[in-house]
Motif scaffolding. Structure first.
Motif, PDB file in Angstrom:
ATOM      1  N   PRO A 206       0.815  -1.212   0.000  1.00 52.38           N
ATOM      2  CA  PRO A 206       0.000   0.000   0.000  1.00 52.38           C
ATOM      3  C   PRO A 206       0.850   1.264   0.000  1.00 52.38           C
ATOM      4  O   PRO A 206       1.934   1.296   0.600  1.00 52.38           O
ATOM      5  CB  PRO A 206      -0.811  -0.125   1.298  1.00 52.38           C
ATOM      6  N   ILE A 207       0.366   2.266  -0.662  1.00 50.26           N
ATOM      7  CA  ILE A 207       1.126   3.499  -0.868  1.00 50.26           C
ATOM      8  C   ILE A 207       1.575   4.148   0.437  1.00 50.26           C
ATOM      9  O   ILE A 207       2.658   4.736   0.511  1.00 50.26           O
ATOM     10  CB  ILE A 207       0.301   4.509  -1.724  1.00 50.26           C
ATOM     11  N   GLN A 208       0.775   4.012   1.498  1.00 49.35           N
ATOM     12  CA  GLN A 208       1.117   4.655   2.764  1.00 49.35           C
ATOM     13  C   GLN A 208       2.468   4.206   3.301  1.00 49.35           C
ATOM     14  O   GLN A 208       3.202   4.987   3.900  1.00 49.35           O
ATOM     15  CB  GLN A 208       0.055   4.375   3.834  1.00 49.35           C
ATOM     16  N   SER A 209       2.804   2.933   3.082  1.00 53.70           N
ATOM     17  CA  SER A 209       4.030   2.370   3.653  1.00 53.70           C
ATOM     18  C   SER A 209       5.287   2.810   2.913  1.00 53.70           C
ATOM     19  O   SER A 209       6.344   3.008   3.524  1.00 53.70           O
ATOM     20  CB  SER A 209       3.952   0.840   3.652  1.00 53.70           C
ATOM     21  N   VAL A 210       5.189   2.935   1.603  1.00 49.10           N
ATOM     22  CA  VAL A 210       6.393   3.194   0.806  1.00 49.10           C
ATOM     23  C   VAL A 210       6.536   4.643   0.342  1.00 49.10           C
ATOM     24  O   VAL A 210       7.613   5.038  -0.120  1.00 49.10           O
ATOM     25  CB  VAL A 210       6.431   2.255  -0.421  1.00 49.10           C
ATOM     26  N   LEU A 211       5.483   5.417   0.468  1.00 45.90           N
ATOM     27  CA  LEU A 211       5.514   6.795  -0.057  1.00 45.90           C
ATOM     28  C   LEU A 211       6.686   7.625   0.457  1.00 45.90           C
ATOM     29  O   LEU A 211       7.367   8.282  -0.347  1.00 45.90           O
ATOM     30  CB  LEU A 211       4.185   7.496   0.248  1.00 45.90           C
ATOM     31  N   PRO A 212       6.971   7.651   1.773  1.00 46.37           N
ATOM     32  CA  PRO A 212       8.095   8.486   2.244  1.00 46.37           C
ATOM     33  C   PRO A 212       9.422   8.102   1.601  1.00 46.37           C
ATOM     34  O   PRO A 212      10.260   8.973   1.330  1.00 46.37           O
ATOM     35  CB  PRO A 212       8.120   8.218   3.762  1.00 46.37           C
ATOM     36  N   HIS A 213       9.626   6.819   1.341  1.00 46.49           N
ATOM     37  CA  HIS A 213      10.893   6.353   0.766  1.00 46.49           C
ATOM     38  C   HIS A 213      10.968   6.645  -0.729  1.00 46.49           C
ATOM     39  O   HIS A 213      12.061   6.831  -1.274  1.00 46.49           O
ATOM     40  CB  HIS A 213      11.058   4.858   1.035  1.00 46.49           C
ATOM     41  N   ILE A 214       9.816   6.696  -1.382  1.00 51.63           N
ATOM     42  CA  ILE A 214       9.784   7.113  -2.794  1.00 51.63           C
ATOM     43  C   ILE A 214      10.091   8.599  -2.888  1.00 51.63           C
ATOM     44  O   ILE A 214      10.875   9.042  -3.736  1.00 51.63           O
ATOM     45  CB  ILE A 214       8.418   6.783  -3.419  1.00 51.63           C
TER      46      ILE A 214
END
Length: 324
Positions: A206-214
């Motif tokens: 899900p986007i919430q988990s990886v968004l900060p790292h992207i």
């Protein structure tokens, strides 16, 4: 029964009718419990807590969030299914509790459709297909080309067996005619850690988990799994626009009540929830984590749920996932 007794009996019945009608028309007249099927602090809380606050303000009655985790949300869903159908116990159902679990669990204590009154779809969020920034795979086309050249070689990590990430991976394999190797973790956090460290080359999450790292440049987003691009990743294509037009996989959240909810209560809840979900204030309270409120209510939640159940049943079958 003599004539006088019958007369007084008839009068008493007639007097009760307006009282019953009035009671039905004044819903709600006591606090409402909004059941969340996962522990506090997770993605479902992101949706449930602002919804509860705004619903309480709009209906001029307290709406109390109660977290009931366990068995992929099944504990809470079963609790709500067996609650009185009076509108005072409702829940935020998820893609898991109301679309996936029926195919995933061998023995589910509730029926995902027969035991509930669908109210309204509230919000959704895409999953992201992500790789480390150091990866030689830079586009979705690169991934598909390499996966076809090396079947069952490229590993993808997820939050665990039967999770949306796992089953989205299965949908992706079916759509692209590729074969990947699934690596289940006990939650998103350890999987993301290994993705960042290069221990696994790929992840569906899900986007919430990886968004900060992207956003920090540590991960590359190859694609998002929603039908349209995410406003937070406008330059990242969807799988659908990359040559697989029917592909769509999202996490979603919707309000459900027990089955046989009175029509007037169903109408009140549906109108209130739809009004809140489509408001600018609700969108603002969701924050910038990739969760998008639903603003299109042309399709009833029941019809949407039917489509989702069918889609995820195929994904569960193809993945081979099964839980007790």
């Amino acid at each position: 029964m003599n004539r006088n007794q019958f007369f007084y009996f008839l009068i008493s019945i007639l007097l009760l009718i307006p009282a019953s009608y009035s009671l039905a028309q004044t819903y709600p007249n006591k606090p409402i419990k909004l059941i969340v099927p996962f522990p506090p602090g997770g993605p479902t809380d992101i949706v449930a807590r602002p919804l509860a606050q705004m619903l309480g303000e709009s209906m001029k009655q307290s709406v109390i969030v109660e977290n009931k985790g366990g068995a992929g949300g099944s504990v809470a869903a079963d609790f709500v299914a067996k609650s009185p159908p009076d509108g005072y116990t409702i829940m935020v159902g998820t893609v898991g509790t109301h679309a996936i679990n029926g195919s995933l669990y061998r023995q589910l204590p509730y029926d995902m459709t027969k035991d509930f009154t669908p109210i309204a779809l509230v919000a959704s969020a895409p999953l992201v297909i992500a790789v480390p920034a150091s990866s030689n795979i830079k586009t979705l086309a690169d991934l598909i080309k390499e996966a076809k050249a090396k079947p069952d070689f490229i590993a993808f990590g997820t939050a665990g067996n039967g999770t949306p990430g796992h089953l989205t991976g299965a949908l992706f394999e079916t759509a692209t005619k590729t074969k990947l190797k699934h690596i289940p973790y006990k939650g998103s956090a350890p999987a993301v850690t290994d993705l960042l460290g290069g221990q696994i080359p790929l992840m569906f999450d899900p986007i919430q988990s990886v968004l900060p790292h992207i956003q920090s440049g540590k991960l590359i987003a190859l694609a998002v799994t929603s039908k349209t691009r995410s406003p937070l990743l406008p330059n990242v294509p969807t799988v659908a626009e990359s040559g697989y037009p029917n592909f769509e996989s999202t996490a979603w959240w919707a309000v459900f009540a027990p089955a046989k909810l009175p029509e007037n209560v169903t109408t009140t809840l549906t109108n209130q929830v739809q009004k809140i979900a489509s408001s600018a204030a609700f969108k603002e309270r969701l924050g910038n984590v990739g969760v998008q409120p639903n603003t299109n209510f042309k399709e009833p939640l029941s019809a949407f749920q039917t489509r989702e159940i069918a889609k995820w049943a195929i994904a569960v079958r193809d993945s081979g996932a099964s839980l007790d």
